[in-house]
Scaffold this active site. Structure first.
Site, PDB file in Angstrom:
ATOM      1  N   SER A  61       0.791  -1.234   0.000  1.00  0.00           N
ATOM      2  CA  SER A  61       0.000   0.000   0.000  1.00  0.00           C
ATOM      3  C   SER A  61       0.822   1.283   0.000  1.00  0.00           C
ATOM      4  O   SER A  61       0.257   2.383  -0.115  1.00  0.00           O
ATOM      5  CB  SER A  61      -0.952   0.016   1.199  1.00  0.00           C
ATOM      6  N   LYS A  64       0.204   3.895  -2.586  1.00  0.00           N
ATOM      7  CA  LYS A  64      -0.787   4.976  -2.484  1.00  0.00           C
ATOM      8  C   LYS A  64      -0.159   6.353  -2.296  1.00  0.00           C
ATOM      9  O   LYS A  64      -0.855   7.371  -2.421  1.00  0.00           O
ATOM     10  CB  LYS A  64      -1.764   4.661  -1.347  1.00  0.00           C
ATOM     11  N   SER A 121      -6.003   3.673   4.401  1.00  0.00           N
ATOM     12  CA  SER A 121      -5.408   2.907   3.306  1.00  0.00           C
ATOM     13  C   SER A 121      -6.467   2.186   2.479  1.00  0.00           C
ATOM     14  O   SER A 121      -6.318   1.032   2.097  1.00  0.00           O
ATOM     15  CB  SER A 121      -4.392   1.891   3.858  1.00  0.00           C
TER      16      SER A 121
END
Length: 383
Positions: A61, A64, A121
């Site tokens: 993640s 991101k 997230s």
């Protein structure tokens, strides 16, 4: 840019000696257990520590960071607004993993979706924003890779917006630091990255979903400014973590830690090392008036040039040093000129080595002088 004329100005500062060597050249100052790691100065981009920093690894993640960067650029440019309503597609709602449980057909504002990405997230929010900003996930991913190329991220290829496991999706600790540094330049993202607890209302039944920041350093590390955690079975525990104390702003990136506590420990140790041994000195701030450009054929023949962003120099703690500032301005640029055009540059040198630079831009549109204005200037010069 047209040919630049340069002005060299010597500036003597009560500063500590510059030491641009990697920290591990003098012996590793800490035991970093993550597979790959880096410590970078946000202001100058100087690397203070690295371990396998260019290894191409799955970022989970931490992907991101780039997703948020493209979103905040769209906000800052006026392409989108925080209050814009985004309709949630079947694709966005179908994302697994971390999510805020968006439903197909509902609408959410950009503010809530960005909050979901930065704090919780949320994979579903990433896809929703990608579709809204670029028209499709595929188009947004193309933009991610284009931005990576622009930033000099040579170890990176993105295949999705959220870091869920997929082939041909990788980056490096060095590249994560680069895109994190770029994201942190946008002050509007700070409130999202540093939010510890919040909530959003989602679904057609308007269910309240609590959000808790996955980056525990927001609560437990002094001066934290961001940025993003990540985990998959393949990537293990990943983290980009930044903090600021005084004018010193540092970012650490770690990939492939075996446990979550290890990634936070590694990041804390890296940042602690940086703050203990280095400091940033701000040589000019964004929008500081640096130079005046004379344009005889412009409506306003005296044009102020300001720093496009902060200019800082990272220095090792200890004694004094002299710096030389060289100001370069454009000669005879073509008029008209739009506001924010790069018309010069400030370079800072230590000896013969350039240690920092910042572009100079105009603060308003520059238009051509009228015939009457030019005639009046000729008369004035004769008198």
């Amino acid at each position: 840019m047209k040919k630049l004329a340069s002005i060299v100005v010597s500036i003597v500062l009560a500063l500590v000696p510059m030491n641009m060597a990697f920290a591990n050249e003098n012996g590793t100052p800490m035991n970093i257990s993550s597979k790959s790691a880096i410590l970078m100065d946000v202001g100058s981009g100087q690397i203070l520590y690295e371990k396998n920093a260019h290894d191409k690894l799955p970022p989970a993640s931490v992907t991101k960071v780039m997703t948020m960067l493209l979103c905040v650029e769209a906000l800052d440019s006026g392409k989108i607004k925080l209050e814009d309503k985004v309709q949630i597609s079947d694709t966005a709602a179908s994302m697994g993993g971390s999510q805020i449980f968006l439903e197909p057909g509902e609408t959410q504002d950009v503010n809530s979706l960005l909050k979901g990405i930065a704090v919780a997230s949320a994979n579903d929010a990433c896809v929703a924003m990608a579709e809204y900003v670029a028209g499709s996930v595929e188009g947004f991913v193309d933009n991610m890779n284009a931005k990576a190329k622009e930033l000099g991220m040579k170890d990176t290829h993105f295949a999705n917006t959220n870091g869920l496991p997929v082939d041909n999706h990788y980056t490096s600790a060095y590249d994560i630091a680069l895109m994190s540094r770029e994201l942190l330049k946008h002050e509007s993202i700070t409130k999202y990255l540093t939010t510890w607890m919040d909530q959003v209302v989602v679904g057609k039944k308007q269910v309240t979903v609590g959000l808790a920041n996955t980056n525990k350093m927001v609560k437990h590390y002094q001066g934290t400014t961001g940025v993003k955690t990540g985990f998959t079975q393949e990537a293990k525990y990943c983290l980009s973590a930044s903090a600021k104390r005084g004018d010193t702003h540092l970012v650490s990136a770690t990939l492939g830690a075996e446990t979550s506590p290890e990634r936070f420990k590694d990041a804390s140790n890296l940042l602690n090392f940086g703050f203990a041994n280095y400091e940033s000195v701000k040589l000019c701030s964004k929008d500081d008036n640096i130079a005046t450009l004379t344009l005889d054929k412009a409506e306003d023949n005296k044009v102020n040039l300001v720093a496009k962003e902060n200019l800082t120099v990272l220095i090792k703690k200890g004694g004094n040093k002299d710096f030389t500032r060289r100001i370069k301005v454009s000669e005879n640029p073509n008029i008209p000129i739009k506001k924010g055009t790069v018309l010069g540059q400030v370079e800072v040198y230590q000896g013969k080595k350039m240690v920092g630079k910042v572009d100079l831009v105009n603060t308003k549109d520059i238009n051509k002088a009228s015939y009457l204005q030019m005639l009046q200037r000729v008369i004035d010069s004769m008198l």
